[in-house]
Motif scaffolding. Sequence first.
Motif, PDB file in Angstrom:
ATOM      1  N   LEU A  20       0.925  -1.320   0.092  1.00 58.73           N
ATOM      2  CA  LEU A  20      -0.212   0.067   0.076  1.00 58.73           C
ATOM      3  C   LEU A  20       0.920   1.142  -0.031  1.00 58.73           C
ATOM      4  CD1 LEU A  20      -2.979   1.401   0.102  1.00 58.73           C
ATOM      5  CD2 LEU A  20      -2.889   0.868   2.476  1.00 58.73           C
ATOM      6  N   ARG A  21       1.977   1.248   0.846  1.00 62.21           N
ATOM      7  CA  ARG A  21       2.790   2.597   0.872  1.00 62.21           C
ATOM      8  C   ARG A  21       3.395   2.475  -0.705  1.00 62.21           C
ATOM      9  NH1 ARG A  21       5.296   0.728   6.546  1.00 62.21           N
ATOM     10  NH2 ARG A  21       4.016   2.442   7.946  1.00 62.21           N
ATOM     11  N   HIS A  22       4.027   1.303  -1.171  1.00 62.25           N
ATOM     12  CA  HIS A  22       4.723   1.649  -2.516  1.00 62.25           C
ATOM     13  C   HIS A  22       3.687   2.036  -3.568  1.00 62.25           C
ATOM     14  CE1 HIS A  22       7.032   0.579  -6.018  1.00 62.25           C
ATOM     15  NE2 HIS A  22       6.100  -0.137  -6.123  1.00 62.25           N
ATOM     16  N   ALA A  23       2.256   1.536  -3.287  1.00 58.77           N
ATOM     17  CA  ALA A  23       1.431   2.009  -4.460  1.00 58.77           C
ATOM     18  C   ALA A  23       1.029   3.625  -4.346  1.00 58.77           C
ATOM     19  CB  ALA A  23       0.009   1.067  -4.069  1.00 58.77           C
ATOM     20  N   PHE A  24       0.957   4.017  -3.140  1.00 59.78           N
ATOM     21  CA  PHE A  24       1.010   5.539  -3.172  1.00 59.78           C
ATOM     22  C   PHE A  24       2.033   6.188  -3.620  1.00 59.78           C
ATOM     23  CE2 PHE A  24      -2.668   4.980   0.080  1.00 59.78           C
ATOM     24  CZ  PHE A  24      -3.470   6.138  -0.002  1.00 59.78           C
ATOM     25  N   GLN A  25       3.097   5.577  -3.390  1.00 61.43           N
ATOM     26  CA  GLN A  25       4.603   6.510  -3.864  1.00 61.43           C
ATOM     27  C   GLN A  25       4.435   6.603  -5.269  1.00 61.43           C
ATOM     28  OE1 GLN A  25       7.474   4.387  -1.787  1.00 61.43           O
ATOM     29  NE2 GLN A  25       7.184   5.476   0.160  1.00 61.43           N
ATOM     30  N   TRP A  26       4.222   5.238  -5.780  1.00 62.83           N
ATOM     31  CA  TRP A  26       4.244   5.009  -7.378  1.00 62.83           C
ATOM     32  C   TRP A  26       3.110   5.877  -8.036  1.00 62.83           C
ATOM     33  CZ3 TRP A  26       1.166   3.512 -11.313  1.00 62.83           C
ATOM     34  CH2 TRP A  26       1.684   2.949 -12.435  1.00 62.83           C
ATOM     35  N   VAL A  27       2.045   6.029  -7.571  1.00 65.46           N
ATOM     36  CA  VAL A  27       0.879   7.170  -8.162  1.00 65.46           C
ATOM     37  C   VAL A  27       1.241   8.346  -7.816  1.00 65.46           C
ATOM     38  CG1 VAL A  27      -1.382   7.573  -7.756  1.00 65.46           C
ATOM     39  CG2 VAL A  27      -0.866   5.295  -7.743  1.00 65.46           C
ATOM     40  N   GLN A  28       1.921   8.766  -6.729  1.00 61.53           N
ATOM     41  CA  GLN A  28       2.262  10.076  -6.621  1.00 61.53           C
ATOM     42  C   GLN A  28       3.251  10.617  -7.415  1.00 61.53           C
ATOM     43  OE1 GLN A  28       2.672   9.899  -2.069  1.00 61.53           O
ATOM     44  NE2 GLN A  28       2.128  12.152  -2.178  1.00 61.53           N
ATOM     45  N   LYS A  29       4.052   9.849  -7.807  1.00 58.67           N
ATOM     46  CA  LYS A  29       5.140  10.158  -8.971  1.00 58.67           C
ATOM     47  C   LYS A  29       4.666  10.244 -10.304  1.00 58.67           C
ATOM     48  CE  LYS A  29       9.061   7.817  -6.618  1.00 58.67           C
ATOM     49  NZ  LYS A  29       9.869   6.631  -6.693  1.00 58.67           N
ATOM     50  N   ARG A  30       3.581   9.700 -10.711  1.00 59.61           N
ATOM     51  CA  ARG A  30       3.067   9.708 -11.868  1.00 59.61           C
ATOM     52  C   ARG A  30       1.617  10.698 -12.175  1.00 59.61           C
ATOM     53  NH1 ARG A  30       5.836   5.601 -10.826  1.00 59.61           N
ATOM     54  NH2 ARG A  30       7.028   4.211 -12.226  1.00 59.61           N
ATOM     55  N   HIS A  31       1.003  10.724 -11.061  1.00 67.08           N
ATOM     56  CA  HIS A  31      -0.138  11.644 -10.777  1.00 67.08           C
ATOM     57  C   HIS A  31      -0.192  12.243  -9.482  1.00 67.08           C
ATOM     58  CE1 HIS A  31      -2.035   9.229 -14.130  1.00 67.08           C
ATOM     59  NE2 HIS A  31      -1.451   8.302 -13.513  1.00 67.08           N
ATOM     60  N   PRO A  32       0.756  13.493  -9.701  1.00 71.20           N
ATOM     61  CA  PRO A  32       1.078  14.133  -8.441  1.00 71.20           C
ATOM     62  C   PRO A  32      -0.261  14.601  -7.414  1.00 71.20           C
ATOM     63  CG  PRO A  32       2.064  15.348 -10.014  1.00 71.20           C
ATOM     64  CD  PRO A  32       1.469  14.192 -10.574  1.00 71.20           C
ATOM     65  N   LEU A  33       0.133  14.418  -6.159  1.00 71.11           N
ATOM     66  CA  LEU A  33      -1.033  14.602  -4.998  1.00 71.11           C
ATOM     67  C   LEU A  33      -0.298  15.023  -3.787  1.00 71.11           C
ATOM     68  CD1 LEU A  33      -2.121  12.325  -2.829  1.00 71.11           C
ATOM     69  CD2 LEU A  33      -2.179  11.271  -5.213  1.00 71.11           C
ATOM     70  N   ARG A  34      -0.991  16.041  -3.081  1.00 73.81           N
ATOM     71  CA  ARG A  34      -0.302  15.950  -1.654  1.00 73.81           C
ATOM     72  C   ARG A  34      -1.151  15.199  -0.661  1.00 73.81           C
ATOM     73  NH1 ARG A  34      -0.553  21.557  -0.721  1.00 73.81           N
ATOM     74  NH2 ARG A  34      -2.332  21.399   0.354  1.00 73.81           N
ATOM     75  N   ILE A  35      -0.723  14.509  -0.042  1.00 73.78           N
ATOM     76  CA  ILE A  35      -1.192  13.855   1.168  1.00 73.78           C
ATOM     77  C   ILE A  35      -1.468  14.694   2.401  1.00 73.78           C
ATOM     78  CG2 ILE A  35      -1.614  11.579   2.734  1.00 73.78           C
ATOM     79  CD1 ILE A  35      -0.445  10.244   0.326  1.00 73.78           C
ATOM     80  N   ASN A  36      -2.550  15.495   2.350  1.00 72.68           N
ATOM     81  CA  ASN A  36      -2.537  16.276   3.799  1.00 72.68           C
ATOM     82  C   ASN A  36      -2.405  15.526   5.037  1.00 72.68           C
ATOM     83  OD1 ASN A  36      -3.806  17.430   1.466  1.00 72.68           O
ATOM     84  ND2 ASN A  36      -3.685  19.166   2.612  1.00 72.68           N
ATOM     85  N   ALA A  37      -3.274  14.471   4.897  1.00 68.79           N
ATOM     86  CA  ALA A  37      -3.267  13.617   6.386  1.00 68.79           C
ATOM     87  C   ALA A  37      -3.966  11.996   5.887  1.00 68.79           C
ATOM     88  CB  ALA A  37      -4.242  14.094   7.421  1.00 68.79           C
ATOM     89  N   ILE A  38      -3.441  11.027   6.619  1.00 67.68           N
ATOM     90  CA  ILE A  38      -3.787   9.792   6.364  1.00 67.68           C
ATOM     91  C   ILE A  38      -3.673   8.661   7.523  1.00 67.68           C
ATOM     92  CG2 ILE A  38      -1.349   9.140   5.350  1.00 67.68           C
ATOM     93  CD1 ILE A  38      -2.701   7.366   3.394  1.00 67.68           C
ATOM     94  N   VAL A  39      -4.719   7.808   7.445  1.00 69.05           N
ATOM     95  CA  VAL A  39      -4.532   6.888   8.827  1.00 69.05           C
ATOM     96  C   VAL A  39      -5.064   5.796   7.849  1.00 69.05           C
ATOM     97  CG1 VAL A  39      -6.693   7.040   9.652  1.00 69.05           C
ATOM     98  CG2 VAL A  39      -5.158   6.263  11.168  1.00 69.05           C
ATOM     99  N   ILE A  40      -4.481   4.439   8.308  1.00 66.21           N
ATOM    100  CA  ILE A  40      -4.491   3.043   7.698  1.00 66.21           C
ATOM    101  C   ILE A  40      -4.735   2.469   8.779  1.00 66.21           C
ATOM    102  CG2 ILE A  40      -3.636   1.236   6.322  1.00 66.21           C
ATOM    103  CD1 ILE A  40      -1.771   3.310   5.163  1.00 66.21           C
ATOM    104  N   LEU A  41      -6.088   1.937   9.123  1.00 63.62           N
ATOM    105  CA  LEU A  41      -6.535   1.038   9.948  1.00 63.62           C
ATOM    106  C   LEU A  41      -6.724  -0.445   9.376  1.00 63.62           C
ATOM    107  CD1 LEU A  41      -9.406   3.271  11.534  1.00 63.62           C
ATOM    108  CD2 LEU A  41      -7.056   2.754  12.368  1.00 63.62           C
ATOM    109  N   PRO A  42      -6.982  -1.398  10.180  1.00 65.79           N
ATOM    110  CA  PRO A  42      -6.909  -2.933   9.545  1.00 65.79           C
ATOM    111  C   PRO A  42      -7.810  -3.143   8.492  1.00 65.79           C
ATOM    112  CG  PRO A  42      -6.596  -2.869  11.832  1.00 65.79           C
ATOM    113  CD  PRO A  42      -6.869  -1.656  11.338  1.00 65.79           C
TER     114      PRO A  42
END
Length: 164
Positions: free
Chosen positions: A35-57
């Motif tokens: 999931l972390r890798h997917a966010f990083q990969w997408v951010q490089k190709r489709h920029p976005l700023r993650i203002n806040a995030i929480v990942i629960l089970p």
Amino acid sequence: MHYRRHYLPGGCYFFTVVTHQRKPVLTEQPTINVLRHAFQWVQKRHPLRINAIVILPDHLHCIWTLPETDHDFSTRWRLIKGMVTKHGQINTPIWQKRFWEHTLRDEHDLQAHTDYIYYNPVKHGYVLQPADWPYSSFRRDVARGLYPADWGGNPLLPDNLGNE
């Protein structure tokens, strides 16, 4: 039902994404790393700023701000969910088909949703204070001076008694 999404170039959005049948798989290895890798990969190709995030089970919440000329959060979510599905090593469906989004209207709305995100692990009983949850951007915002480290802690904890 015909759900209509609100696409706003440069918009700031609150999202909730839930696992299929609320299976608690997101914070397990290797899913959390994928999931972390997917966010990083997408951010490089489709920029976005993650203002806040929480990942629960079984779900995640986040706030994104998109570039001024871009409104396409749906493609970003399709790519993130697809990468986790493909590389997450889970043999059953991972995601609910949809996600929920809310366009943030102003700074007050942004602050209220950020507080909601950071308090979520406490609300669900995973930790006693937001700083103790490892899958959150809360500590990043503490380091930036946006929150005190003890924000959202349970005031009835023994080490907090008498310090009101």
